[in-house]
Design an enzyme around this catalytic site. Structure first.
Site, mmCIF file in Angstrom:
data_model
loop_
_atom_site.group_PDB
_atom_site.id
_atom_site.type_symbol
_atom_site.label_atom_id
_atom_site.label_comp_id
_atom_site.label_asym_id
_atom_site.label_seq_id
_atom_site.Cartn_x
_atom_site.Cartn_y
_atom_site.Cartn_z
ATOM 1 N NE ARG A 16 45.114 35.551 42.195
ATOM 2 C CZ ARG A 16 45.136 36.172 41.362
ATOM 3 N NH1 ARG A 16 46.358 35.165 40.926
ATOM 4 N NH2 ARG A 16 43.858 36.908 40.440
ATOM 5 C CG HIS A 46 37.503 33.697 42.944
ATOM 6 N ND1 HIS A 46 36.550 34.865 43.818
ATOM 7 C CD2 HIS A 46 38.368 34.481 42.591
ATOM 8 C CE1 HIS A 46 37.353 35.741 44.462
ATOM 9 N NE2 HIS A 46 38.220 35.187 43.859
ATOM 10 C CG ASN A 83 48.053 48.437 43.469
ATOM 11 O OD1 ASN A 83 48.046 46.827 43.324
ATOM 12 N ND2 ASN A 83 46.693 49.256 44.579
ATOM 13 C CG HIS A 123 40.518 39.909 50.893
ATOM 14 N ND1 HIS A 123 40.055 37.930 50.403
ATOM 15 C CD2 HIS A 123 40.607 39.677 49.257
ATOM 16 C CE1 HIS A 123 40.427 37.770 49.121
ATOM 17 N NE2 HIS A 123 40.635 38.877 48.003
ATOM 18 C CE1 TYR A 129 47.342 40.027 50.301
ATOM 19 C CE2 TYR A 129 45.210 39.137 48.791
ATOM 20 C CZ TYR A 129 46.289 40.159 49.156
ATOM 21 O OH TYR A 129 46.786 39.750 48.115
ATOM 22 N NE ARG A 161 43.926 39.520 33.212
ATOM 23 C CZ ARG A 161 42.936 39.393 33.098
ATOM 24 N NH1 ARG A 161 42.107 40.115 34.040
ATOM 25 N NH2 ARG A 161 42.159 39.106 31.874
ATOM 26 N NE ARG A 168 40.757 45.922 48.617
ATOM 27 C CZ ARG A 168 41.390 44.845 47.495
ATOM 28 N NH1 ARG A 168 41.003 43.833 48.626
ATOM 29 N NH2 ARG A 168 41.038 44.812 46.686
#
Length: 745
Positions: free
Chosen positions: A406, A474, A61, A631, A507, A444, A603
């Protein structure tokens, strides 16, 4: 744990005024989130490999944080800007004032202080708690100072045979250009002198540790053991430092040091380059490898090498982070999955089948009957994969449309690691179906992989759209168009998470299958807007960012405030990953002042300050850090008794609401509303993994009240999935006819 976010304990106790800061800083709040991740690793009641997993996540992270967020703050500082924006990036636009009031240099100092403190605690825990516990359990790291003669013989042979041929030493000339040093990669530095040089002239060389080589090197088991290895392992890093002298014949190694640099990855693509957009994206990827260095982490073995490399990389002392133990823990994550050491980790949580689907029933028939909710990862991701696979195989399916941000897989050249969804889309196109895939090339750190998938899909005949200018897509939506007796019918899947079968096991996300005509019509409009020329159109059920989602959220919050009364106070419950949009926060403050009771399950980043008298005293903020990564995005509004539930792909951040294409979709089916209500209520009840945000910026772990049973939301959701799975596989009840004995009268 005390936060460092601009408010003291004294500030928190006084009523809010216009001069009182009422936003936490975005970046410091994100660091606080990682401190909560660290605290999971510090838990003495957790098995050591689980604790190690959290410490590894923490390191990964921070790498991304420095590459993106700290890089942007440094750029703002170099430009002479004032307080920096809380947005995603400052590249290509003027810095906006930071709502917390921090200037770039103040923010960088606070970041460095907090990160150093967290890293020190991380490595104390690793070296003095986790590694000893692992060694006691048979999983032991052997360092050079404890190599036995047999270890030395094996590892030196291993180095010469498996490692030495791959390594490339790079000399650093005193007056020459610095050789290329890749970002996010471990490197070994050597301070050398010629063996026959009487002047003791020093030379520096660097060896990059190839990423294709495993860092974990298992030592062979004892001769009388049936195991391949006995649980003892060494680090590739140590081998290179110990035997790296083989690469410098005629030179003596005086000092060595391991180091890693993070480069600026906060790049934006040139949005004007439509005809060669893939080439423009490849230039962004290439640019990252040669961008300015933001941070260097290093082992404390050589002050001389540290100072020389820092000088050549143009780094200040604030940019240097000393590490006392093994570096780059994120790349050692595989240790947490080491075979044969189940006693050192938690028992794997089972993934259950969704009770709504069965193998002997058509997926299309089931979705036609009722909407279906998928709860990941407690329930399997298989129905989502099956949605695409059945569509590819079904001769009645004529078209598939999907938006991919993704997905899984590492190489489009190898069928062994290809995403099952990518494979299904490819097969559908090869069978002549009309397949459209919106592949977001600007995701990214996944740009290169997405470019690879896009090329492969195009070769199969898929219509590939490479995102939109100046916006990231997204949204998570797919649609299958099927020819049936009654005519053409559309089946839609909407989700809060990506189409990634790997992360779907880790997730927590929610998804809906539906064949509702109003949502299907909106889905068609949405895809038409993405792929063609279309003025922004209103939708009946779906809400899209950046055109209308933020406005709609503000309306919903305002409506709750207006309908709230002393007898019937309004109620808002929101679950997101981050809350950083100041307009939304101001609206929540206004609702709180109107008496609306607000619970926010956030979160990570939270810029809202709860519990300020006269401003946010009706707002409670919780954060859940647990076995799975939270998530999903869920929004609930009491609406005077006509409750409304929404799921979404969007967090409440400026980038999601203003610079991305996102979707919010309603939960319309009554039984599904009940399920979502129960899920939200469970999050607010957690007394094991939940932490409560205080107005001074600290996070306080919730504990059961006296006489209250401990409650974990994640374990509760797992138990619900288990019960549903048991019902799915329970034997069918049959009538048992009692018959008399024929031998008796």
């Amino acid at each position: 744990m005390t936060g460092d976010n601009n408010l003291s304990d004294k500030d928190a106790s006084i009523p809010h005024s216009s001069s009182t800061p009422h936003f936490f800083n975005r970046d410091l709040s994100w660091i606080d989130f990682n401190e909560r991740v660290l605290e999971e690793g510090l838990r003495g009641d957790m098995p050591p490999l689980e604790r190690f997993r959290f410490l590894s996540i923490l390191s990964a992270n921070f790498d991304e944080f420095f590459m993106v967020r700290v890089a942007a703050v440094k750029r703002a500082l170099r430009s002479g800007a004032g307080p920096v924006s809380s947005g995603e990036t400052w590249l290509g636009r003027s810095p906006l004032p930071d709502p917390s009031g921090l200037s770039p240099d103040e923010l960088l100092r606070k970041i460095a202080k907090k990160v150093r403190s967290i890293s020190e605690r991380q490595y104390r825990c690793l070296l003095f708690e986790i590694f000893p516990l692992l060694a006691k359990g048979g999983l032991e790291l052997i360092r050079p100072d404890t190599y036995s003669i047999s270890h030395m013989d094996y590892l030196e042979t291993f180095f010469l045979g498996q490692v030495y041929p791959v390594l490339t030493p790079l000399r650093i000339e005193e007056d020459g250009d610095l050789p290329f040093i890749g970002g996010n990669n471990l490197n070994a530095a050597f301070l050398l002198e010629k063996e026959d040089d009487e002047e003791d002239e020093e030379h520096i060389a660097v060896i990059q540790l190839p990423k294709r080589l495993d860092r974990i090197i298992w030592l062979p088991a004892e001769e009388d053991s049936a195991e391949i290895h006995g649980g003892k392992w060494a680090l590739l890093d140590d081998l290179v430092l110990t035997w790296g002298a083989y690469l410098f014949p005629g030179y003596r190694v005086k000092e060595t040091m391991l180091f890693k640099i993070n480069r600026d990855a906060d790049f934006s693509v040139d949005e004007k380059r439509d005809e060669d957009f893939i080439e423009a994206m490849e230039e962004v990827i290439e640019g990252r490898s040669h961008s300015p260095v933001i941070r260097m982490t290093y082992s404390a073995d050589s002050r001389r090498l540290k100072e020389e490399l820092a000088r050549r990389l143009e780094l200040e002392e604030q940019d240097l982070y000393e590490t006392e133990g093994p570096m780059d823990l994120g790349t050692l994550m595989d240790l947490a999955n080491a075979r044969g050491f189940d006693s050192l980790r938690l028992k794997p949580w089972k993934v259950y089948s969704n009770a709504a689907f069965s193998e002997d029933e058509s997926l299309w028939d089931r979705i036609s009957q009722r909407d279906v909710l998928i709860r990941l990862p407690y329930e399997s991701f298989d129905p989502v994969v099956r949605f695409f696979q059945d569509a590819a195989a079904d001769p009645q399916v004529i078209s598939i449309k999907t938006a991919l941000y993704r997905t899984s897989g590492t190489s489009a050249e190898s069928s062994a690691v290809i995403s099952p969804i990518i494979r299904a889309l490819e097969q559908a196109a090869l069978k002549g179906k009309h397949v459209t895939a919106m592949v977001e090339l600007k995701a990214r750190f996944d740009e290169e992989r997405n470019i690879s998938w896009a090329n492969r899909l195009e070769k199969a005949g898929v219509i590939v759209v490479y995102g939109l200018a100046r916006l990231k897509v997204h949204a998570k939506i797919s649609m299958v168009i099927r020819r049936e007796k009654e005519g053409v019918k559309r089946y839609v899947h909407l989700s809060t998470g990506n189409y990634n079968d790997k992360t779907a096991k880790l997730y927590e996300d929610l998804g809906i299958f539906t064949a509702r005509e109003d949502i299907a019509m909106d889905a068609s409009v949405f895809f038409n807007m993405l792929t063609g020329y279309s003025a922004i159109q209103s939708m009946r059920k779906l809400v899209i960012a950046p055109t209308s989602l933020k406005r709609r959220l503000l309306e919903l919050i305002d409506r709750e405030a207006k309908r709230s009364s002393q007898e019937y106070p309004g109620r808002i419950i929101v679950k997101v990953n981050a809350l950083a949009d100041t307009d939304v926060i101001e609206a929540l403050y206004g609702a709180s002042q109107a008496g609306v009771k607000i619970t926010l399950v956030v979160r990570g980043i939270c810029m809202l300050i709860p519990g300020l008298a006269g401003l946010s005293e009706n707002i409670r903020v919780l954060s859940i850090i647990g076995h799975y990564l939270e998530h999903s995005r869920i929004y609930y509004f009491a609406n005077g008794g006509a409750e409304e539930y929404y799921l979404a792909s969007a967090d409440w951040m400026p980038r999601n609401l203003e610079r991305r294409v996102e979707l919010m979709f309603p939960v319309l089916q009554e039984d599904m509303k009940t399920q979502i209500r129960d899920i939200l209520n469970a999050y607010t009840r957690d007394t094991i993994q939940a932490r409560l945000l205080e107005s001074d910026g600290s996070w306080k772990r919730r504990t059961p009240s006296k006489g209250e049973e401990p409650f974990s939301v994640q374990e509760h959701l797992l138990s619900l999935a288990a019960k549903a799975g048991e019902n799915l596989w329970a034997p069918r009840q049959e009538f048992v006819v009692r018959r008399g004995d024929p031998g008796k009268e």
